[in-house]
Design an enzyme around this catalytic site. Sequence first.
Site, PDB file in Angstrom:
ATOM      1  N   HIS A  13       0.386  -1.128   0.254  1.00 51.65           N
ATOM      2  CA  HIS A  13       0.162   0.373  -0.077  1.00 51.65           C
ATOM      3  C   HIS A  13       0.930   0.948  -0.182  1.00 51.65           C
ATOM      4  O   HIS A  13       1.521   1.738   1.103  1.00 51.65           O
ATOM      5  CB  HIS A  13      -1.261  -0.031   1.338  1.00 51.65           C
ATOM      6  CG  HIS A  13      -1.631   0.634   0.687  1.00 51.65           C
ATOM      7  ND1 HIS A  13      -3.246   1.098   1.974  1.00 51.65           N
ATOM      8  CD2 HIS A  13      -1.616   2.433   0.927  1.00 51.65           C
ATOM      9  CE1 HIS A  13      -3.694   1.910   1.324  1.00 51.65           C
ATOM     10  NE2 HIS A  13      -2.924   3.259   1.494  1.00 51.65           N
ATOM     11  N   HIS A  15       1.679   5.267  -1.731  1.00 45.09           N
ATOM     12  CA  HIS A  15       1.262   7.121  -2.577  1.00 45.09           C
ATOM     13  C   HIS A  15       2.279   7.251  -3.540  1.00 45.09           C
ATOM     14  O   HIS A  15       2.822   6.906  -2.882  1.00 45.09           O
ATOM     15  CB  HIS A  15      -0.085   7.933  -1.973  1.00 45.09           C
ATOM     16  CG  HIS A  15      -0.578   7.248  -1.611  1.00 45.09           C
ATOM     17  ND1 HIS A  15      -2.490   7.320  -2.435  1.00 45.09           N
ATOM     18  CD2 HIS A  15      -1.081   6.647   0.001  1.00 45.09           C
ATOM     19  CE1 HIS A  15      -3.526   6.451  -1.060  1.00 45.09           C
ATOM     20  NE2 HIS A  15      -2.334   6.152  -0.067  1.00 45.09           N
ATOM     21  N   LEU A  16       2.542   7.370  -4.270  1.00 46.67           N
ATOM     22  CA  LEU A  16       3.537   7.734  -5.256  1.00 46.67           C
ATOM     23  C   LEU A  16       3.283   9.302  -5.636  1.00 46.67           C
ATOM     24  O   LEU A  16       4.450   9.859  -6.238  1.00 46.67           O
ATOM     25  CB  LEU A  16       4.217   7.362  -6.327  1.00 46.67           C
ATOM     26  CG  LEU A  16       4.973   5.315  -5.524  1.00 46.67           C
ATOM     27  CD1 LEU A  16       5.433   5.233  -6.981  1.00 46.67           C
ATOM     28  CD2 LEU A  16       5.386   5.995  -4.899  1.00 46.67           C
ATOM     29  N   ARG A  17       1.699   9.502  -5.743  1.00 48.35           N
ATOM     30  CA  ARG A  17       1.182  10.718  -6.694  1.00 48.35           C
ATOM     31  C   ARG A  17       2.069  10.559  -8.171  1.00 48.35           C
ATOM     32  O   ARG A  17       1.752   9.808  -8.711  1.00 48.35           O
ATOM     33  CB  ARG A  17       2.186  11.991  -5.829  1.00 48.35           C
ATOM     34  CG  ARG A  17       1.890  11.778  -4.218  1.00 48.35           C
ATOM     35  CD  ARG A  17       0.731  12.230  -3.815  1.00 48.35           C
ATOM     36  NE  ARG A  17       0.112  12.102  -2.362  1.00 48.35           N
ATOM     37  CZ  ARG A  17      -0.860  11.960  -1.194  1.00 48.35           C
ATOM     38  NH1 ARG A  17      -1.389  11.326  -2.300  1.00 48.35           N
ATOM     39  NH2 ARG A  17      -0.409  12.034  -0.477  1.00 48.35           N
ATOM     40  N   ASN A  41      -5.616   7.096  -6.319  1.00 45.54           N
ATOM     41  CA  ASN A  41      -6.106   8.100  -6.167  1.00 45.54           C
ATOM     42  C   ASN A  41      -5.613  10.024  -5.874  1.00 45.54           C
ATOM     43  O   ASN A  41      -5.077  10.820  -5.701  1.00 45.54           O
ATOM     44  CB  ASN A  41      -6.357   8.747  -4.111  1.00 45.54           C
ATOM     45  CG  ASN A  41      -5.223   8.779  -3.356  1.00 45.54           C
ATOM     46  OD1 ASN A  41      -4.026   7.854  -3.735  1.00 45.54           O
ATOM     47  ND2 ASN A  41      -5.031   9.044  -1.913  1.00 45.54           N
ATOM     48  N   LYS A  99      -9.535  -0.154  -5.519  1.00 49.29           N
ATOM     49  CA  LYS A  99      -9.756  -0.173  -4.755  1.00 49.29           C
ATOM     50  C   LYS A  99     -10.924   0.773  -4.612  1.00 49.29           C
ATOM     51  O   LYS A  99     -11.566   1.724  -5.132  1.00 49.29           O
ATOM     52  CB  LYS A  99      -8.502   1.330  -4.139  1.00 49.29           C
ATOM     53  CG  LYS A  99      -8.573   2.673  -3.089  1.00 49.29           C
ATOM     54  CD  LYS A  99      -7.927   1.590  -1.856  1.00 49.29           C
ATOM     55  CE  LYS A  99      -7.450   2.102  -0.440  1.00 49.29           C
ATOM     56  NZ  LYS A  99      -6.598   3.293  -0.442  1.00 49.29           N
ATOM     57  N   HIS A 136     -10.588   1.178   1.627  1.00 45.82           N
ATOM     58  CA  HIS A 136      -9.885   1.890   2.933  1.00 45.82           C
ATOM     59  C   HIS A 136     -11.845   2.386   3.893  1.00 45.82           C
ATOM     60  O   HIS A 136     -12.936   2.825   3.135  1.00 45.82           O
ATOM     61  CB  HIS A 136     -10.732   3.529   2.281  1.00 45.82           C
ATOM     62  CG  HIS A 136      -9.938   4.571   3.444  1.00 45.82           C
ATOM     63  ND1 HIS A 136      -8.871   5.351   3.783  1.00 45.82           N
ATOM     64  CD2 HIS A 136     -10.898   4.789   4.276  1.00 45.82           C
ATOM     65  CE1 HIS A 136      -8.636   5.773   4.300  1.00 45.82           C
ATOM     66  NE2 HIS A 136     -10.449   6.346   4.663  1.00 45.82           N
ATOM     67  N   HIS A 174      -4.583  -0.763   6.119  1.00 44.60           N
ATOM     68  CA  HIS A 174      -4.617   0.227   7.271  1.00 44.60           C
ATOM     69  C   HIS A 174      -5.056   0.342   8.436  1.00 44.60           C
ATOM     70  O   HIS A 174      -5.698   1.401   8.772  1.00 44.60           O
ATOM     71  CB  HIS A 174      -3.927   1.911   7.013  1.00 44.60           C
ATOM     72  CG  HIS A 174      -5.147   2.476   5.763  1.00 44.60           C
ATOM     73  ND1 HIS A 174      -6.146   2.588   6.579  1.00 44.60           N
ATOM     74  CD2 HIS A 174      -4.957   2.940   4.591  1.00 44.60           C
ATOM     75  CE1 HIS A 174      -7.082   3.290   4.785  1.00 44.60           C
ATOM     76  NE2 HIS A 174      -6.056   3.193   4.193  1.00 44.60           N
ATOM     77  N   LEU A 219      -5.193   9.462   8.189  1.00 44.39           N
ATOM     78  CA  LEU A 219      -6.693   8.641   8.254  1.00 44.39           C
ATOM     79  C   LEU A 219      -6.138   7.216   7.438  1.00 44.39           C
ATOM     80  O   LEU A 219      -6.005   6.585   6.673  1.00 44.39           O
ATOM     81  CB  LEU A 219      -7.389   9.411   6.877  1.00 44.39           C
ATOM     82  CG  LEU A 219      -7.729  10.662   8.077  1.00 44.39           C
ATOM     83  CD1 LEU A 219      -8.915  11.729   5.896  1.00 44.39           C
ATOM     84  CD2 LEU A 219      -9.331  10.278   8.925  1.00 44.39           C
ATOM     85  N   ASP A 247       1.826   2.946   3.466  1.00 40.47           N
ATOM     86  CA  ASP A 247       0.253   3.631   3.297  1.00 40.47           C
ATOM     87  C   ASP A 247       1.086   5.156   3.427  1.00 40.47           C
ATOM     88  O   ASP A 247       0.656   6.128   3.363  1.00 40.47           O
ATOM     89  CB  ASP A 247      -0.453   4.056   4.671  1.00 40.47           C
ATOM     90  CG  ASP A 247      -1.331   5.030   3.850  1.00 40.47           C
ATOM     91  OD1 ASP A 247      -1.960   5.650   2.660  1.00 40.47           O
ATOM     92  OD2 ASP A 247      -2.911   5.559   4.610  1.00 40.47           O
ATOM     93  N   HIS A 251       3.164  15.095   1.418  1.00 43.26           N
ATOM     94  CA  HIS A 251       1.673  15.760   1.030  1.00 43.26           C
ATOM     95  C   HIS A 251       3.386  17.221   1.130  1.00 43.26           C
ATOM     96  O   HIS A 251       3.935  17.014   2.348  1.00 43.26           O
ATOM     97  CB  HIS A 251       0.997  15.993   2.009  1.00 43.26           C
ATOM     98  CG  HIS A 251      -0.459  15.723   2.360  1.00 43.26           C
ATOM     99  ND1 HIS A 251      -1.084  15.334   1.494  1.00 43.26           N
ATOM    100  CD2 HIS A 251      -0.697  13.859   2.265  1.00 43.26           C
ATOM    101  CE1 HIS A 251      -2.498  14.730   0.687  1.00 43.26           C
ATOM    102  NE2 HIS A 251      -1.818  13.902   2.140  1.00 43.26           N
TER     103      HIS A 251
HETATM  104  O1  DOR Z   1      -3.513   9.374   5.289  1.00 44.79           O
HETATM  105  C1  DOR Z   1      -3.971   9.251   4.587  1.00 44.79           C
HETATM  106  N1  DOR Z   1      -3.489   9.801   3.368  1.00 44.79           N
HETATM  107  N2  DOR Z   1      -5.063   8.209   4.426  1.00 44.79           N
HETATM  108  C2  DOR Z   1      -4.929   8.269   3.110  1.00 44.79           C
HETATM  109  O2  DOR Z   1      -6.225   7.241   3.028  1.00 44.79           O
HETATM  110  C3  DOR Z   1      -4.951   8.672   2.141  1.00 44.79           C
HETATM  111  C4  DOR Z   1      -3.664   9.261   2.439  1.00 44.79           C
HETATM  112  C5  DOR Z   1      -2.799  10.184   0.542  1.00 44.79           C
HETATM  113  O3  DOR Z   1      -3.223  10.161   0.447  1.00 44.79           O
HETATM  114  O4  DOR Z   1      -2.672  11.530   1.471  1.00 44.79           O
HETATM  115 ZN    ZN Z   2      -3.298   4.699   1.787  1.00 46.81          ZN
END
Ligand code: DOR
Ligand code: ZN
Length: 344
Positions: A13, A15-17, A41, A99, A136, A174, A219, A247, A251
Amino acid sequence: MDRISIIKPDDWHSHLRDKDALETTVPAAMRCFKRCIIMPNLSPPVTSAESIKKYRDSILKHRPSDSDWTPLMVMYLTDNTSIECIRTAHNQGLIFGCKYYPAGATTNSASGVTDLNGLDAVFEIMQELGIPLQIHGEVTDSSVDIFDREKIFIDRHLTQIKHRFPELRIILEHITTEHSVEFVRDNDKYIAATITPQHLLFNRNDMLAGGIRPHLFCLPILKRDLHQNALIKAATSGEKKFFLGTDSAPHPRANKESACGCAGCFSHHAAIELYAQAFERAGALDQLEKFASINGAEFYGLEKNSELISLVRDPWQVPKQMDYGDSYLVPLAAGHTLNWRLET
Ligand code: DOR
Ligand code: ZN
């Protein structure tokens, strides 16, 4: 013990953006992992075979030619996802899972699902084709307290999905509560869960007592220590149903240190070291390999990796911030000392 070697881990799990972020996130993901599930996402989200292919290609541009690191792509489910859409992506070998984000639950989830009942045909075809469902698991009902949203999701929705699609492989992503641990543990072999480093290393006091620490806000939100302890027990138990999913969710610093800060902790700077810290604290370093490198591959029906990685005991301080394009990231455990370092 000053050095441990384990089978190379995978991250189930992450996130690479996209765009410029990939310059930072792809090398960080490759640092200790062989395979990473890439969450979809983005804005706009990755909802079709075409957009998955485009996103995968943009990620692979940042992979050196001599690397065999593998991104495993996932399709973002919406109210409009059709079975044709899933079949097309599956037939092209493009999807490793789908997802489910409840609409409004988290970062870029506005296009997520508003009505779970509308997905019956989608879940049916996923079950038939053997495509796993990554969930999620939080309700978004504003009347439900944020600390209870995972439990209520399980009680209201997950039990229903499980009942209606008994052989659909489900990963409750998560997990953050003792209730989730028990739900997954007591259920059959078709359901498993990922656990993040932040939920093993921290609880809500770390985030909120003596001042608010926005870089621990993610989250599902960190819960009380009782739940942290249940997660530590599950992760270090060796049980096949629990495995690594960071996860890692970067940011820019300014978006987290804000009047309405974003949810997400970046952990790919030191992912395996963070887990090693949690496992050592629990006196269970001998269970790290199962959690990080074996259980997930088994659940997903993949071979274990053949390479090894080594960690050496060599305490180091996590940097207070890192470059992130033309902004900065504050990595998970910034300023803390970690006992283990990945040997390169
Ligand atoms: O904390 C989180 N950040 N929970 C998520 O479900 C998404 C993730 C994000 O993409 O920033
Ligand atoms: Zn996630």
